[in-house]
Design a protein around this motif. Sequence first.
Motif, PDB file in Angstrom:
ATOM      1  N   ASN A 181       0.862  -1.166   0.000  1.00  0.00           N
ATOM      2  CA  ASN A 181       0.000   0.000   0.000  1.00  0.00           C
ATOM      3  C   ASN A 181       0.908   1.229   0.000  1.00  0.00           C
ATOM      4  OD1 ASN A 181      -2.059   1.826   0.264  1.00  0.00           O
ATOM      5  ND2 ASN A 181      -2.552   1.292   2.382  1.00  0.00           N
ATOM      6  N   HIS A 182       1.037   1.883  -1.164  1.00  0.00           N
ATOM      7  CA  HIS A 182       1.876   3.071  -1.296  1.00  0.00           C
ATOM      8  C   HIS A 182       1.082   4.278  -0.813  1.00  0.00           C
ATOM      9  CE1 HIS A 182       5.104   1.115  -3.572  1.00  0.00           C
ATOM     10  NE2 HIS A 182       4.122   0.358  -4.048  1.00  0.00           N
ATOM     11  N   ILE A 183       1.579   4.912   0.219  1.00  0.00           N
ATOM     12  CA  ILE A 183       0.901   6.049   0.823  1.00  0.00           C
ATOM     13  C   ILE A 183       1.633   7.314   0.397  1.00  0.00           C
ATOM     14  CG2 ILE A 183       0.235   7.129   3.007  1.00  0.00           C
ATOM     15  CD1 ILE A 183       0.380   4.185   4.135  1.00  0.00           C
ATOM     16  N   LYS A 184       0.902   8.236  -0.183  1.00  0.00           N
ATOM     17  CA  LYS A 184       1.515   9.483  -0.657  1.00  0.00           C
ATOM     18  C   LYS A 184       1.940  10.378   0.502  1.00  0.00           C
ATOM     19  CE  LYS A 184      -0.760   9.499  -5.085  1.00  0.00           C
ATOM     20  NZ  LYS A 184      -1.598  10.197  -6.034  1.00  0.00           N
ATOM     21  N   ARG A 185       1.093  10.478   1.526  1.00  0.00           N
ATOM     22  CA  ARG A 185       1.399  11.311   2.693  1.00  0.00           C
ATOM     23  C   ARG A 185       0.834  10.615   3.941  1.00  0.00           C
ATOM     24  NH1 ARG A 185      -0.023  15.065  -1.265  1.00  0.00           N
ATOM     25  NH2 ARG A 185      -2.187  15.152  -0.600  1.00  0.00           N
ATOM     26  N   VAL A 186       1.729  10.232   4.839  1.00  0.00           N
ATOM     27  CA  VAL A 186       1.270   9.578   6.067  1.00  0.00           C
ATOM     28  C   VAL A 186       0.646  10.610   7.006  1.00  0.00           C
ATOM     29  CG1 VAL A 186       2.934   7.698   5.951  1.00  0.00           C
ATOM     30  CG2 VAL A 186       3.507   9.754   7.217  1.00  0.00           C
ATOM     31  N   ARG A 187      -0.306  10.146   7.815  1.00  0.00           N
ATOM     32  CA  ARG A 187      -0.982  11.029   8.773  1.00  0.00           C
ATOM     33  C   ARG A 187      -0.353  10.953  10.162  1.00  0.00           C
ATOM     34  NH1 ARG A 187      -7.131   9.384   7.602  1.00  0.00           N
ATOM     35  NH2 ARG A 187      -6.880   9.184   5.376  1.00  0.00           N
ATOM     36  N   LYS A 188       0.317   9.830  10.426  1.00  0.00           N
ATOM     37  CA  LYS A 188       0.950   9.650  11.731  1.00  0.00           C
ATOM     38  C   LYS A 188       2.444   9.432  11.527  1.00  0.00           C
ATOM     39  CE  LYS A 188      -3.064   7.497  13.863  1.00  0.00           C
ATOM     40  NZ  LYS A 188      -3.568   6.291  14.529  1.00  0.00           N
ATOM     41  N   PRO A 189       3.260  10.052  12.359  1.00  0.00           N
ATOM     42  CA  PRO A 189       4.710   9.851  12.230  1.00  0.00           C
ATOM     43  C   PRO A 189       5.101   8.436  12.660  1.00  0.00           C
ATOM     44  CG  PRO A 189       4.235  11.177  14.156  1.00  0.00           C
ATOM     45  CD  PRO A 189       2.918  10.954  13.444  1.00  0.00           C
TER      46      PRO A 189
END
Length: 180
Positions: free
Chosen positions: A7-15
Motif C-alpha cells: 500500500n503506497h501512501i503518498k502522505r502519512v498522517r501519523k509519524p
Amino acid sequence: MSLAKLNHIKRVRKPGKCEKCGVEIKVGDPAVRYAVGFRGATRTRCAKHECLPKPSERESSLVADLYAAQEEADVDGAGSLEELHQIRDDVVSAAQEVAGQYEDNEMFDTNPDLQERAETLNAAADELEGWEPEDDEPTEDEDEWTIGITEYEDFESAHEAWLEAARLSLQGAIDDMELP
C-alpha cells in the motif's frame, strides 16, 4: 500462498520509523505499508527503493525461503560458467528443500494443496536444473567467434559477450520459475 500487497501512501498522517533503515517518517512523507499473512501486523517502511520489501519479506508461506534464494543469486557477479552453474544449483536446492518441507508435512498424504505445491516446486527445480547457456562457451584456440548473430575479432570480447548472454539467460530462468 501469496505476496502481501503493498500500500503506497503518498502522505502519512501519523509519524513513525522505517522498520528497515530506521529513518523518521514525518507527517506528510510518503511511505509503504503491508501486512504479511492472515491478520499479520502492519509494517511501515519509507518510500526509498532500497527499503521496499522484497518478495521473501512479503511471503508468509514456506516459499519465502525460495524467494530469498532467488534474491541472493548474484548472477551479475558470476565470472564463469562454473559460477553460473553453482548459482543455478543453489536455487534448485532451495526449491527442492521447500518442496521437501511440504512433503514432510504430516498432512501431505491427505492434503491436495500441499501435494500440488510440492509438485510445482519440484517441476520448477527440474526445469531450472536443465538450464544451460544457449551458445557454447568460446575457446581461445578458435579463429572466429560468433555469439548469437554477432561475430567478434578477439577472444576476450567474444567471451565477455557470451558470459553476459549466459548471465541474462540464467537470470531469466530464475525469475521465470513457476512457483505456487
